[in-house]
Motif scaffolding. Structure first.
Motif, PDB file in Angstrom:
ATOM      1  N   TYR A  66       5.865   1.276 -13.406  1.00 47.09           N
ATOM      2  CA  TYR A  66       5.874  -0.179 -13.269  1.00 47.09           C
ATOM      3  C   TYR A  66       5.555  -0.612 -11.842  1.00 47.09           C
ATOM      4  O   TYR A  66       4.855  -1.606 -11.628  1.00 47.09           O
ATOM      5  CB  TYR A  66       7.217  -0.759 -13.714  1.00 47.09           C
ATOM      6  N   GLU A  67       6.064   0.121 -10.884  1.00 49.92           N
ATOM      7  CA  GLU A  67       5.816  -0.235  -9.484  1.00 49.92           C
ATOM      8  C   GLU A  67       4.335  -0.072  -9.144  1.00 49.92           C
ATOM      9  O   GLU A  67       3.747  -0.928  -8.478  1.00 49.92           O
ATOM     10  CB  GLU A  67       6.680   0.626  -8.555  1.00 49.92           C
ATOM     11  N   ALA A  68       3.727   1.004  -9.595  1.00 49.16           N
ATOM     12  CA  ALA A  68       2.300   1.214  -9.328  1.00 49.16           C
ATOM     13  C   ALA A  68       1.469   0.091  -9.959  1.00 49.16           C
ATOM     14  O   ALA A  68       0.562  -0.452  -9.314  1.00 49.16           O
ATOM     15  CB  ALA A  68       1.846   2.578  -9.857  1.00 49.16           C
ATOM     16  N   ALA A  69       1.782  -0.260 -11.202  1.00 48.21           N
ATOM     17  CA  ALA A  69       1.039  -1.331 -11.875  1.00 48.21           C
ATOM     18  C   ALA A  69       1.211  -2.656 -11.133  1.00 48.21           C
ATOM     19  O   ALA A  69       0.242  -3.401 -10.931  1.00 48.21           O
ATOM     20  CB  ALA A  69       1.504  -1.470 -13.323  1.00 48.21           C
ATOM     21  N   GLU A  70       2.430  -2.943 -10.719  1.00 48.65           N
ATOM     22  CA  GLU A  70       2.679  -4.194 -10.004  1.00 48.65           C
ATOM     23  C   GLU A  70       1.956  -4.220  -8.655  1.00 48.65           C
ATOM     24  O   GLU A  70       1.359  -5.232  -8.284  1.00 48.65           O
ATOM     25  CB  GLU A  70       4.173  -4.394  -9.791  1.00 48.65           C
ATOM     26  N   GLN A  71       1.988  -3.120  -7.938  1.00 47.71           N
ATOM     27  CA  GLN A  71       1.333  -3.093  -6.628  1.00 47.71           C
ATOM     28  C   GLN A  71      -0.186  -3.159  -6.754  1.00 47.71           C
ATOM     29  O   GLN A  71      -0.852  -3.722  -5.887  1.00 47.71           O
ATOM     30  CB  GLN A  71       1.772  -1.859  -5.830  1.00 47.71           C
ATOM     31  N   GLN A  72      -0.732  -2.604  -7.814  1.00 50.59           N
ATOM     32  CA  GLN A  72      -2.172  -2.754  -8.041  1.00 50.59           C
ATOM     33  C   GLN A  72      -2.514  -4.220  -8.270  1.00 50.59           C
ATOM     34  O   GLN A  72      -3.508  -4.724  -7.728  1.00 50.59           O
ATOM     35  CB  GLN A  72      -2.620  -1.894  -9.224  1.00 50.59           C
ATOM     36  N   THR A 101       0.836  -1.201   0.000  1.00 44.76           N
ATOM     37  CA  THR A 101       0.000   0.000   0.000  1.00 44.76           C
ATOM     38  C   THR A 101       0.870   1.250   0.000  1.00 44.76           C
ATOM     39  O   THR A 101       0.631   2.192  -0.760  1.00 44.76           O
ATOM     40  CB  THR A 101      -0.947   0.003   1.222  1.00 44.76           C
ATOM     41  N   ALA A 102       1.903   1.249   0.838  1.00 46.09           N
ATOM     42  CA  ALA A 102       2.815   2.396   0.888  1.00 46.09           C
ATOM     43  C   ALA A 102       3.522   2.580  -0.451  1.00 46.09           C
ATOM     44  O   ALA A 102       3.643   3.697  -0.959  1.00 46.09           O
ATOM     45  CB  ALA A 102       3.833   2.212   2.010  1.00 46.09           C
ATOM     46  N   SER A 103       3.978   1.473  -1.033  1.00 46.45           N
ATOM     47  CA  SER A 103       4.676   1.546  -2.315  1.00 46.45           C
ATOM     48  C   SER A 103       3.744   2.049  -3.414  1.00 46.45           C
ATOM     49  O   SER A 103       4.139   2.869  -4.252  1.00 46.45           O
ATOM     50  CB  SER A 103       5.253   0.178  -2.677  1.00 46.45           C
ATOM     51  N   LEU A 104       2.500   1.573  -3.410  1.00 47.25           N
ATOM     52  CA  LEU A 104       1.527   2.012  -4.403  1.00 47.25           C
ATOM     53  C   LEU A 104       1.250   3.505  -4.264  1.00 47.25           C
ATOM     54  O   LEU A 104       1.283   4.252  -5.244  1.00 47.25           O
ATOM     55  CB  LEU A 104       0.222   1.218  -4.273  1.00 47.25           C
ATOM     56  N   GLN A 105       0.995   3.960  -3.044  1.00 48.71           N
ATOM     57  CA  GLN A 105       0.658   5.365  -2.835  1.00 48.71           C
ATOM     58  C   GLN A 105       1.813   6.292  -3.214  1.00 48.71           C
ATOM     59  O   GLN A 105       1.608   7.318  -3.865  1.00 48.71           O
ATOM     60  CB  GLN A 105       0.234   5.602  -1.388  1.00 48.71           C
ATOM     61  N   PRO A 158       2.973   3.316   9.763  1.00 50.16           N
ATOM     62  CA  PRO A 158       3.337   4.700  10.111  1.00 50.16           C
ATOM     63  C   PRO A 158       4.550   5.193   9.307  1.00 50.16           C
ATOM     64  O   PRO A 158       4.592   6.356   8.904  1.00 50.16           O
ATOM     65  CB  PRO A 158       3.655   4.624  11.605  1.00 50.16           C
ATOM     66  N   GLU A 159       5.501   4.293   9.040  1.00 49.16           N
ATOM     67  CA  GLU A 159       6.672   4.681   8.234  1.00 49.16           C
ATOM     68  C   GLU A 159       6.253   5.021   6.812  1.00 49.16           C
ATOM     69  O   GLU A 159       6.762   5.966   6.207  1.00 49.16           O
ATOM     70  CB  GLU A 159       7.727   3.562   8.214  1.00 49.16           C
ATOM     71  N   GLY A 160       5.325   4.227   6.259  1.00 48.07           N
ATOM     72  CA  GLY A 160       4.836   4.487   4.911  1.00 48.07           C
ATOM     73  C   GLY A 160       4.090   5.811   4.825  1.00 48.07           C
ATOM     74  O   GLY A 160       4.248   6.567   3.862  1.00 48.07           O
ATOM     75  N   THR A 161       3.295   6.104   5.847  1.00 49.10           N
ATOM     76  CA  THR A 161       2.560   7.372   5.892  1.00 49.10           C
ATOM     77  C   THR A 161       3.532   8.535   6.010  1.00 49.10           C
ATOM     78  O   THR A 161       3.367   9.569   5.342  1.00 49.10           O
ATOM     79  CB  THR A 161       1.570   7.371   7.069  1.00 49.10           C
ATOM     80  N   ALA A 162       4.566   8.385   6.840  1.00 55.11           N
ATOM     81  CA  ALA A 162       5.567   9.440   7.008  1.00 55.11           C
ATOM     82  C   ALA A 162       6.293   9.706   5.693  1.00 55.11           C
ATOM     83  O   ALA A 162       6.533  10.864   5.325  1.00 55.11           O
ATOM     84  CB  ALA A 162       6.556   9.065   8.110  1.00 55.11           C
ATOM     85  N   LEU A 163       6.637   8.631   4.968  1.00 54.43           N
ATOM     86  CA  LEU A 163       7.307   8.801   3.677  1.00 54.43           C
ATOM     87  C   LEU A 163       6.397   9.524   2.693  1.00 54.43           C
ATOM     88  O   LEU A 163       6.832  10.453   2.005  1.00 54.43           O
ATOM     89  CB  LEU A 163       7.740   7.445   3.108  1.00 54.43           C
ATOM     90  N   LEU A 164       5.137   9.123   2.638  1.00 55.82           N
ATOM     91  CA  LEU A 164       4.196   9.760   1.721  1.00 55.82           C
ATOM     92  C   LEU A 164       4.080  11.255   2.036  1.00 55.82           C
ATOM     93  O   LEU A 164       4.126  12.093   1.134  1.00 55.82           O
ATOM     94  CB  LEU A 164       2.826   9.080   1.800  1.00 55.82           C
ATOM     95  N   ASN A 165       3.959  11.588   3.314  1.00 58.10           N
ATOM     96  CA  ASN A 165       3.853  12.992   3.701  1.00 58.10           C
ATOM     97  C   ASN A 165       5.123  13.766   3.363  1.00 58.10           C
ATOM     98  O   ASN A 165       5.066  14.915   2.915  1.00 58.10           O
ATOM     99  CB  ASN A 165       3.525  13.116   5.189  1.00 58.10           C
TER     100      ASN A 165
END
Length: 178
Positions: A81-87, A57-61, A105-112
């Protein structure tokens, strides 16, 4: 030409993984009816699947964000490619009964963090995040690979090869970005 081959390979891998996972899930379910210890293993696999889903989910977002914010064409292609693969992986996990979780939380922090960056700083931070996420994903999938089920081992072995490739490609791209 390479994009067509990559897309064909990704489609083949996606179909292969989905088929093998579904066969493996059926075999695991049947085994759980016959042996209580298999049910315990299946529970720990569910926890690992949930962790994989969080990382995905973090990688996709972050990849979806990179599709609009990345300025380097190679970073943008990696994100595509990463988005397509994660979907695809999200659909497979959903088919397996794994709910789509919020990122860790780490994924959310990275996204922010990525939302606040632009240009070369964004490109570098996105790729660093992808490398770190893929390293965590490798560890988690390797733990799932240690499970006794042969079908799970087959699918996770294939996944580990792809994760290793993505990690190495991410590291090479990150080195180019300086």
């Amino acid at each position: 030409m390479e994009t067509t081959n990559s897309n064909s390979r990704r489609a083949f891998l996606s179909k292969s993984i989905k088929g093998a996972v579904l066969v493996g899930a059926g075999a695991t379910f049947a085994g759980s009816l016959l042996e209580p210890m298999t049910l315990l293993a299946q529970t720990s696999n569910a926890a690992l699947q949930a962790q994989i889903a969080k990382l995905g989910t973090a990688s996709l977002q972050t990849s979806q964000l990179a599709l609009t914010k990345a300025t380097n064409p190679e970073v943008k292609l990696f994100a595509k490619y990463e988005a397509a693969e994660q979907q695809t992986m999200g659909k497979i996990l959903k088919d397996m009964g794994t709910p789509t979780p919020a990122p860790s939380p780490e994924g959310t922090a990275l996204l922010n963090k990525l939302k606040s960056l632009s240009g070369a700083a964004f490109n570098k931070a996105y790729m660093q995040g992808q490398v770190e996420t893929h390293q965590k994903l490798h560890s988690t999938v390797a733990a799932l690979n240690a499970a006794g089920d042969a079908h799970v081992k087959h699918v996770t072995s294939l996944a580990l090869a792809t994760i290793t490739e993505h990690t190495e490609r991410g590291q090479m791209l990150l080195a180019k970005l300086g």
